[in-house]
Structure formats: C-alpha cells, structure tokens
Enzyme design. Structure first.
Site, mmCIF file in Angstrom:
data_model
loop_
_atom_site.group_PDB
_atom_site.id
_atom_site.type_symbol
_atom_site.label_atom_id
_atom_site.label_comp_id
_atom_site.label_asym_id
_atom_site.label_seq_id
_atom_site.Cartn_x
_atom_site.Cartn_y
_atom_site.Cartn_z
ATOM 1 N N ARG A 184 0.951 -1.302 0.002
ATOM 2 C CA ARG A 184 0.077 0.096 0.016
ATOM 3 C C ARG A 184 0.832 1.337 -0.246
ATOM 4 O O ARG A 184 1.747 1.516 0.840
ATOM 5 C CB ARG A 184 -0.919 0.032 1.034
ATOM 6 C CG ARG A 184 -1.819 -0.956 1.395
ATOM 7 C CD ARG A 184 -3.186 -1.064 2.178
ATOM 8 N NE ARG A 184 -3.757 -2.357 2.224
ATOM 9 C CZ ARG A 184 -4.594 -2.812 1.529
ATOM 10 N NH1 ARG A 184 -4.891 -2.041 0.208
ATOM 11 N NH2 ARG A 184 -5.166 -4.069 1.596
ATOM 12 N N TYR B 238 -4.109 2.961 12.327
ATOM 13 C CA TYR B 238 -3.681 4.407 11.875
ATOM 14 C C TYR B 238 -4.650 5.367 12.686
ATOM 15 O O TYR B 238 -5.713 5.393 12.222
ATOM 16 C CB TYR B 238 -3.321 4.552 10.627
ATOM 17 C CG TYR B 238 -3.969 4.254 9.535
ATOM 18 C CD1 TYR B 238 -4.435 5.532 8.962
ATOM 19 C CD2 TYR B 238 -4.572 3.110 9.107
ATOM 20 C CE1 TYR B 238 -5.311 5.480 7.749
ATOM 21 C CE2 TYR B 238 -5.381 2.944 8.140
ATOM 22 C CZ TYR B 238 -5.863 4.251 7.305
ATOM 23 O OH TYR B 238 -6.501 4.030 6.256
ATOM 24 N N HIS C 87 1.522 7.006 -0.237
ATOM 25 C CA HIS C 87 0.638 7.891 -0.171
ATOM 26 C C HIS C 87 1.398 9.159 0.628
ATOM 27 O O HIS C 87 2.300 8.952 1.403
ATOM 28 C CB HIS C 87 -0.334 7.344 0.919
ATOM 29 C CG HIS C 87 -1.072 6.217 0.501
ATOM 30 N ND1 HIS C 87 -1.755 5.045 0.911
ATOM 31 C CD2 HIS C 87 -1.077 5.720 -0.972
ATOM 32 C CE1 HIS C 87 -2.116 3.906 0.363
ATOM 33 N NE2 HIS C 87 -1.823 4.395 -0.843
#
Length: 141
Positions: free
Chosen positions: A13, A83, A16
């Site tokens: 992932r 998170y 970002h």
C-alpha cells in the site's frame, strides 16, 4: 480519526502523501516493511532528492509520520495496522506517487510465488503518477 487496514501477505500500500495530515501507525498483528519518503525537500526545490527510510515493524511497533512525508508498507505476513490521523477524511489530500518510482529508489523485496515477484496493489496504487508528476501537479494547482 482512526482507521484500520487489513492486508494479506504480499500486499503493498502506497506510496501515499498528505499535505495536511499527520499519521500515527501501530501494528496490531503481523510484520510490515515500512517505507517513509520525506518529499518536503523535493516539493520546495525540484532539484532536491527525497530522503528514504525503510524499517520493519512488528506487533506493538509504532511510527509517527509527519505531514509531507510519503509512506507505504509491504505486508511481509498477514497484517493488521491501526492508524490515527489528525484530520477527518479529505479526498483532496489523498495524494500519492508510484511505489516503484526509480527516481525514489526504494528497494522493495521480491514477493516469493508472485508473478515477476511483484506485490499485490490496489487500483489506486497502480495508477499513482511518478513523484516528479505529482510535484508538478502540486505546483500547477
């Protein structure tokens, strides 16, 4: 706001990037290879280089990710990540760049048994631009 991410082994992932949000990650279970990429120098000066840090995180480990530091992870085994973020969801601050951008130079390990050793990626992460393209779009905005 807090969120939970569940990822199977071999899922990547990222990368970002947020301009208005700090992230605080806690690994609930599993093992991840986390990449932190400080792009603040690049955003300020297109000739600067990003600063890359790689670290393994296991259950109980935490990391604080400042605003302007891109982030991503590779689940080395099934992973539960909690998170917390300093702002509520804001789609205009959901930015990113390619996980394998050669200009950034992250050395992600090959995934055993995966075609070409490549990780599992979301559609979002597959379509992220290069870091240079992201920075240019931020300057044009």
């Amino acid at each position: 706001q807090y969120n939970q991410s569940s990822s199977g082994k071999g899922t990547l992932r990222g990368l970002h990037y947020h301009r208005r949000q700090l992230d605080y990650w806690t690994v609930v279970s599993g093992l991840a290879l986390v990449a932190l990429v400080d792009v603040r120098p690049v955003v300020a000066d297109a000739t600067a280089h990003a600063i890359v840090e790689l670290r393994e995180m296991a259950a109980g480990d935490t990391v604080t990710i400042p605003t302007g530091v891109a982030h991503g992870f590779l689940a080395l085994e099934p992973l539960q990540l909690l998170y917390l973020v300093t702002n509520e969801y804001d789609g205009s601050d959901e930015l990113g760049f390619a996980w394998d951008d050669p200009a950034v130079g992250i050395e992600w390990p090959a995934i055993p048994g995966a075609p070409d050793g490549r990780p599992i990626l979301s559609d979002r992460d597959l379509s992220n631009p290069s870091l240079v393209e992201l920075v240019n779009s931020l300057r044009e905005a």
